[in-house]
Design an enzyme around this catalytic site. Structure first.
Site, short mmCIF file in Angstrom:
data_model
loop_
_atom_site.label_atom_id
_atom_site.label_comp_id
_atom_site.label_asym_id
_atom_site.label_seq_id
_atom_site.Cartn_x
_atom_site.Cartn_y
_atom_site.Cartn_z
N ASP A 85 0.83 -1.20 0.00
CA ASP A 85 0.00 0.00 0.00
C ASP A 85 0.87 1.26 0.00
O ASP A 85 1.84 1.35 0.76
CB ASP A 85 -0.88 -0.02 1.26
CG ASP A 85 -1.76 1.19 1.39
OD1 ASP A 85 -2.65 1.35 0.55
OD2 ASP A 85 -1.53 2.00 2.32
N GLU A 141 1.44 -0.63 -5.17
CA GLU A 141 0.37 0.35 -5.39
C GLU A 141 1.07 1.71 -5.53
O GLU A 141 1.36 2.38 -4.54
CB GLU A 141 -0.61 0.40 -4.21
CG GLU A 141 -1.83 1.25 -4.55
CD GLU A 141 -2.22 2.31 -3.53
OE1 GLU A 141 -3.20 3.03 -3.78
OE2 GLU A 141 -1.54 2.46 -2.50
C1 NOJ Z 1 -4.28 3.45 -0.36
C2 NOJ Z 1 -5.55 2.72 -0.10
O1 NOJ Z 1 -5.96 2.07 -1.28
C3 NOJ Z 1 -6.56 3.73 0.38
O2 NOJ Z 1 -7.82 3.12 0.54
C4 NOJ Z 1 -6.08 4.35 1.66
O3 NOJ Z 1 -6.98 5.36 2.06
C5 NOJ Z 1 -4.69 4.96 1.46
N1 NOJ Z 1 -3.79 4.02 0.87
C6 NOJ Z 1 -4.11 5.43 2.77
O4 NOJ Z 1 -3.88 4.33 3.61
#
Ligand code: NOJ
Ligand code: CA
Length: 565
Positions: free
Chosen positions: A213, A255
């Site tokens: 993430d 991501e």
């Molecule tokens: C990316 C995640 O996909 C999203 O849902 C989240 O709010 C942010 N990271 C922050 O953690």
């Protein structure tokens, strides 16, 4: 509803490149099935629907965070990376999920929010109270809120700075996302050790990989913009080295919401690879742009920028996920056009993006949903579906933030759409009851009962895709066309991949974004005199002539997947 599982050998296939031939499905535990009637989806509920996912043709699940959390950011605000939020279930149930998924040849990717924690995490509480203690240096503290001036704000709807003042430590702390999510300090080697230990913990429990993430944001600097800075890549390489050494076959997915070159950097390069896969953020918004502009040029351009990646790396292509449809990686002109087409009500917007599901975005047009998926499935890489999109589920723009697209899965026309036996008022979010997408019509059971439903169409196309490894493993080459609405490319696989039984094949994939029927001349010297047939029904098409040209006609918003031989 019952789903007969296809006969297969037990256990997982041993292909080390399994992720390049897999169809992934993002499922939020909270939203899928509630097994105990408390109004919240849970692990036992998910386990009970693995047969459905296998029937659909899913090869791997991506489960967003299910760790202990105050859920102020859908679980991306973790307070304990080793325990499961009690309302989702227990560690024993998680182990059962791993076993039951693997028995069905389904792999399990979990989310790793490694850039930040919740401010309620014990590390942060210790850090703010004891600056000289063991966790004093776990977060990014400063006496001023002026450091890192080139770092943009991501959650523009809620935050006006990347710094927040902590009244206990009497210093500012840095946060890329919500102010309740302090960023971890990756300059501290103990932070590295802690993250690597968490990674090992879940790999020991049998997960097949992680979605990393917010991975570009691990390090920031005075000069840089805090996105993919060199030490961030260094850390990812270190993580990859450990995974390859101790857990071969498990994967890392980046991501990284960035421009093509920057996202591709997260694949690393031989002999120092980074992630096995990366989400294709550059391509995604351009699919939506093409659908409305009826022009293919921008897609052709960005596809040509994303082809040069290491041989073992794979794109994770997607249309929608649990976040807003982000428009950060398009020009201002395109962004305004997309807001006009897709977010004409200000309620539909969130941050720099659009908080709607696929079917409402496409105005519930079956032709557009088919075209968008046919394109998604034909792009290089592995497709990621978002739960509910296989039945064209709607959204609820009256709910706050991204909850608009995280409502309960619609299984049946019964109470709570078959998601839960709870009193409807007790559900964590209400089921969709809009005019067009009401759960009494849009649900798995109704789709199963209609042989021409979107669900049956999706399953069919997924299975056709599976029988042509070229989609996952082949190269892409754009082919020139005489019509600005048409995107044409070949996918070519020479059979020299890693797995047994893969057939060499060349496909010609043609997509028309035109809202009217068209005729198009497709020209490519490399295809001279080749014969074409449709891989769905086997119909023979006109052949390429001696000059390497063929004229095809396509209905409005239609596509072909043609075998070339
Ligand atoms: C990316 C995640 O996909 C999203 O849902 C989240 O709010 C942010 N990271 C922050 O953690
Ligand atoms: Ca429950």
């Amino acid at each position: 509803m019952s789903f007969t599982a296809p006969i297969q050998l037990p256990g997982l296939t041993l292909d080390p490149h399994w992720y390049r031939r897999s169809l992934f499905y993002e499922v939020m535990v909270r939203s899928f099935v509630d097994s105990n009637g408390d109004g919240v989806g849970d692990l036992a509920g998910l386990i009970s629907r693995l047969d459905y996912l296998q029937w659909l043709g899913v090869d791997a699940l991506w489960i967003p965070p299910f760790f202990t959390s105050p859920l102020k950011d859908g679980g991306y605000d973790v307070t304990d990376y080793r325990s499961i939020l009690p309302e989702f279930g227990t560690l024993e149930e998680f182990k059962e999920l791993v076993t039951k998924a693997h028995e069905r040849n389904l792999r399990l990717i979990i989310d790793l929010p490694l850039n930040h924690t919740s401010d309620q995490h014990d590390w942060f509480q210790q850090s703010r109270k004891h600056p000289d203690g063991a966790y004093g240096d776990f977060y990014v503290w400063s006496d001023t809120d002026e450091k890192y001036p080139h770092v943009r704000i991501i959650f523009t709807d809620t935050e006006d700075s990347n710094w927040a003042f902590d009244s206990v430590r009497r210093q500012f702390y840095f946060h890329r996302f919500f102010s309740h999510q302090p960023d971890l300090n990756f300059d501290n080697p103990k932070v590295h050790d802690s993250i690597l230990e968490i990674v090992r913990y879940w790999l020991d429990l049998g997960v097949d990989g992680f979605r990393l993430d917010a991975v570009p944001y691990l390090y920031e600097s005075e000069e840089g913009n805090g996105e993919g800075e060199p030490p961030t890549h260094e850390f990812v390489r270190k993580l990859r080295t450990m995974v390859d050494r101790d857990y071969p076959g498990r994967i890392l997915i980046a991501e990284a919401n960035q421009w093509p070159r920057e996202v591709a950097a997260f694949f690393g390069s031989e002999p120092e690879p980074e992630c096995h896969m990366a989400f294709d953020f550059p391509v995604m918004p351009r699919i939506f742009y093409s659908l409305r502009s009826q022009r293919a040029g921008e897609l052709v351009r960005v596809l040509s920028e994303t082809t040069d990646i290491p041989a073992a790396a794979g794109w994770a292509v997607f249309l929608r996920n649990h976040d807003e449809l982000t428009l950060e990686m398009v020009s201002e002109e395109y962004r305004q056009a997309m807001y006009g087409w897709y977010a004409y009500d200000p309620r539909m917007r969130a941050n720099v993006g659009i908080r709607r599901r696929l079917a409402p975005l496409l105005d519930n047009s079956r032709a557009e949903m088919e075209l968008a998926h046919a394109l998604l499935f034909a792009l290089p890489g592995s497709p990621f579906l978002y739960y509910g999109d296989e039945i064209g589920m709607g959204d609820n723009i009256w709910l706050p933030d991204r909850d608009s697209t995280r409502t309960p899965m619609q299984w049946t026309p019964d109470r709570n759409a078959g998601f839960s036996a709870a009193d409807p008022g007790k559900l964590f979010l209400p089921v969709v009851q809009s005019l067009v997408f009401n759960y009494t019509q849009t649900n798995v059971e109704s789709h199963l009962a209609q042989s021409n439903s979107l669900l049956h169409w999706m399953r069919n196309v997924i299975h056709v895709r599976k029988s042509h490894p070229v989609f996952g493993l082949g190269t892409l080459r754009a082919v020139s066309t005489s019509h600005e609405s048409v995107l044409a490319f070949t996918r070519e696989y020479t059979g020299s991949g890693t797995s047994l039984g893969d057939q060499p094949e060349t496909l010609l994939c043609v997509f028309s974004f035109s809202h009217n029927p068209i005729a198009v001349r497709i020209e490519d010297p490399a295809l001279t005199s080749l014969h074409l047939y449709d891989i769905f029904g086997g119909s023979v098409f006109p052949s390429f002539d001696e000059e390497g040209a063929v004229t095809l006609t396509l209905g409005a918003q239609n596509f072909y997947w043609l075998h070339c031989g």
